[in-house]
Design a protein around this motif. Structure first.
Motif, PDB file in Angstrom:
ATOM      1  N   LEU A 182       0.831  -1.143  -0.117  1.00  0.00           N
ATOM      2  CA  LEU A 182       0.041  -0.009   0.089  1.00  0.00           C
ATOM      3  C   LEU A 182       0.893   1.172   0.015  1.00  0.00           C
ATOM      4  CD1 LEU A 182      -2.811   1.143   0.335  1.00  0.00           C
ATOM      5  CD2 LEU A 182      -2.678   0.922   2.524  1.00  0.00           C
ATOM      6  N   ARG A 183       1.956   1.361   0.675  1.00  0.00           N
ATOM      7  CA  ARG A 183       2.809   2.281   0.748  1.00  0.00           C
ATOM      8  C   ARG A 183       3.655   2.594  -0.639  1.00  0.00           C
ATOM      9  NH1 ARG A 183       5.942   1.203   6.396  1.00  0.00           N
ATOM     10  NH2 ARG A 183       4.511   2.102   7.553  1.00  0.00           N
ATOM     11  N   GLU A 184       4.077   1.592  -1.180  1.00  0.00           N
ATOM     12  CA  GLU A 184       4.485   1.894  -2.339  1.00  0.00           C
ATOM     13  C   GLU A 184       3.639   2.304  -3.455  1.00  0.00           C
ATOM     14  OE1 GLU A 184       5.948  -2.296  -3.304  1.00  0.00           O
ATOM     15  OE2 GLU A 184       7.458  -2.097  -1.950  1.00  0.00           O
ATOM     16  N   GLY A 185       2.523   1.735  -3.416  1.00  0.00           N
ATOM     17  CA  GLY A 185       1.365   2.259  -4.398  1.00  0.00           C
ATOM     18  C   GLY A 185       1.125   3.793  -4.207  1.00  0.00           C
ATOM     19  N   ILE A 186       1.021   4.053  -2.953  1.00  0.00           N
ATOM     20  CA  ILE A 186       0.779   5.561  -2.627  1.00  0.00           C
ATOM     21  C   ILE A 186       1.433   6.304  -2.904  1.00  0.00           C
ATOM     22  CG2 ILE A 186       0.628   7.098  -0.600  1.00  0.00           C
ATOM     23  CD1 ILE A 186      -1.008   5.018   0.878  1.00  0.00           C
ATOM     24  N   GLY A 187       3.072   5.916  -3.023  1.00  0.00           N
ATOM     25  CA  GLY A 187       4.270   6.744  -3.430  1.00  0.00           C
ATOM     26  C   GLY A 187       4.085   6.878  -4.863  1.00  0.00           C
ATOM     27  N   ALA A 188       3.755   5.629  -5.749  1.00  0.00           N
ATOM     28  CA  ALA A 188       3.756   5.710  -7.141  1.00  0.00           C
ATOM     29  C   ALA A 188       2.671   6.909  -7.534  1.00  0.00           C
ATOM     30  CB  ALA A 188       3.379   4.459  -7.495  1.00  0.00           C
TER      31      ALA A 188
END
Length: 160
Positions: free
Chosen positions: A137-143
């Motif tokens: 979820l963090r990686e998706g939010i960063g992208a």
């Protein structure tokens, strides 16, 4: 050597003669070789006795050194045996402690993994996301934040 070290006792070579010249059998008779050469005969006889005494003393030194060497060697063998036995006992005790700690560590790790698994299963049932799910979820939010930022720049460039 130290007080605790081996001791050496010489048991050979009892002295039967007292120091000094031997008294003659008769006070008027001189010590001679029997050839009528009293002074030279006595001198030769004294030299022979001295040489013989020196020879026996040398043999005594060799015998004493051999006995002492054997005693020292035997003492060193005994000391080596006791040292090796003590070292072996220390090594075995250390190995037992390491094995015990290894077994305790394995039990501790297994218990820790079991508790972690149970906690993760309980959190999954309640609906709490796992660590991996939170990371994704963090990686998706960063992208997504990167895309929003690029779109905002493009919008500014087109407006400007």
């Amino acid at each position: 050597m130290s007080e605790n070290g081996p001791t050496i006792t010489v048991t050979r070579g009892k002295r039967t003669e007292q120091a000094g010249p031997k008294p003659s059998a008769s006070p008027t008779r001189s010590q001679s070789s029997g050839w009528g050469l009293s002074g030279i005969g006595a001198l030769v006889s004294g030299v022979v006795r001295g040489a013989r005494a020196a020879w026996w003393a040398g043999l005594g030194v060799v015998a004493t050194a051999q006995d002492a060497g054997t005693q020292v060697f035997d003492a060193l063998v005994d000391e080596g045996r006791s040292w090796e036995q003590a070292r072996r006992e220390r090594t075995e005790a250390t190995a037992r402690r390491v094995r015990a700690m290894t077994k305790e560590g394995d039990v501790l790790r297994a218990t820790e993994e079991r508790v972690q698994s149970e906690v993760n299963e309980m959190l999954r049932r309640v609906g709490v996301p796992t660590r991996n799910e939170v990371q994704e979820l963090r990686e998706g939010i960063g992208a997504l934040a990167d895309r929003v930022e690029r779109l905002a720049r493009l919008a500014e460039e087109n407006d400007g």
